[in-house]
Motif scaffolding. Structure first.
Motif, short mmCIF file in Angstrom:
data_model
loop_
_atom_site.label_atom_id
_atom_site.label_comp_id
_atom_site.label_asym_id
_atom_site.label_seq_id
_atom_site.Cartn_x
_atom_site.Cartn_y
_atom_site.Cartn_z
N ALA A 188 -65.08 32.93 30.74
CA ALA A 188 -65.00 33.65 29.46
C ALA A 188 -65.87 32.95 28.42
O ALA A 188 -66.59 33.61 27.66
CB ALA A 188 -63.56 33.73 29.00
N GLN A 189 -65.82 31.63 28.37
CA GLN A 189 -66.62 30.89 27.41
C GLN A 189 -68.11 31.07 27.69
O GLN A 189 -68.90 31.30 26.79
CB GLN A 189 -66.25 29.42 27.42
CG GLN A 189 -66.94 28.63 26.34
CD GLN A 189 -66.40 27.21 26.21
OE1 GLN A 189 -65.67 26.73 27.07
NE2 GLN A 189 -66.77 26.54 25.15
N GLU A 190 -68.50 30.97 28.97
CA GLU A 190 -69.91 31.15 29.36
C GLU A 190 -70.42 32.52 28.95
O GLU A 190 -71.60 32.66 28.60
CB GLU A 190 -70.06 30.98 30.87
CG GLU A 190 -69.87 29.57 31.37
CD GLU A 190 -69.68 29.50 32.87
OE1 GLU A 190 -69.79 30.55 33.56
OE2 GLU A 190 -69.42 28.39 33.37
N ARG A 191 -69.57 33.52 28.98
CA ARG A 191 -69.97 34.89 28.67
C ARG A 191 -69.77 35.26 27.20
O ARG A 191 -70.00 36.39 26.81
CB ARG A 191 -69.23 35.87 29.58
CG ARG A 191 -69.69 35.70 31.02
CD ARG A 191 -68.99 36.61 31.96
NE ARG A 191 -69.63 36.49 33.26
CZ ARG A 191 -69.93 37.50 34.03
NH1 ARG A 191 -69.63 38.74 33.66
NH2 ARG A 191 -70.51 37.31 35.19
N SER A 233 -64.60 34.23 24.90
CA SER A 233 -63.39 33.40 24.97
C SER A 233 -62.49 33.53 23.75
O SER A 233 -61.36 33.10 23.79
CB SER A 233 -63.78 31.94 25.18
OG SER A 233 -64.58 31.48 24.12
N GLU A 234 -62.99 34.08 22.70
CA GLU A 234 -62.15 34.23 21.52
C GLU A 234 -61.32 35.44 21.69
O GLU A 234 -60.81 36.19 21.28
CB GLU A 234 -63.01 34.29 20.26
CG GLU A 234 -63.78 32.99 20.02
CD GLU A 234 -62.89 31.76 19.88
OE1 GLU A 234 -61.85 31.82 19.21
OE2 GLU A 234 -63.23 30.74 20.47
N ALA A 264 -61.07 30.60 32.02
CA ALA A 264 -61.43 30.20 30.65
C ALA A 264 -62.90 29.81 30.57
O ALA A 264 -63.60 30.16 29.62
CB ALA A 264 -60.53 29.05 30.19
N ALA A 265 -63.40 29.08 31.57
CA ALA A 265 -64.80 28.65 31.57
C ALA A 265 -65.74 29.85 31.67
O ALA A 265 -66.76 29.91 30.97
CB ALA A 265 -65.05 27.67 32.71
N ARG A 271 -58.26 27.59 34.60
CA ARG A 271 -59.36 26.88 33.94
C ARG A 271 -60.70 27.54 34.21
O ARG A 271 -61.56 27.63 33.33
CB ARG A 271 -59.39 25.41 34.36
CG ARG A 271 -58.31 24.57 33.69
CD ARG A 271 -58.51 23.08 33.89
NE ARG A 271 -58.69 22.70 35.29
CZ ARG A 271 -57.67 22.49 36.16
NH1 ARG A 271 -56.43 22.63 35.75
NH2 ARG A 271 -57.91 22.15 37.40
#
Length: 78
Positions: free
Chosen positions: A71-74, A77-78, A68-69, A65
């Motif tokens: 990756a999303q912050e940076r 994430s896609e 994933a967080a 998790r």
């Protein structure tokens, strides 16, 4: 203590921290192999994946998790 990650967690080796809580630490790799290369490790020394037990399932989930967080912050994430 010879484990590189344990030495980083103990503050003996400097690291560019991305995230830290009571169970995990994430930091930028000093020799990145990609534009974004963040290492996320548990603060408890775990020699290999082979020694994980069912009691470690929550920790493995937290690692996933957190990855994933980050990756999303940076924005990757896609």
């Amino acid at each position: 203590m010879n484990c590189l990650f344990c030495r980083i967690i103990a503050g003996e080796i400097p690291a560019s921290l991305v995230y830290e809580d009571d169970r995990l630490i994430a930091f930028n790799d000093i020799n990145p192999q990609a534009p974004t290369h963040v290492l996320i490790v548990p603060k408890r020394h775990i020699e290999t994946l082979n020694v994980l037990e069912p009691a470690d399932d929550q920790l493995v989930g937290e690692l996933t998790r957190r990855a994933a967080a980050i990756a999303q912050e940076r924005g990757i994430s896609e």
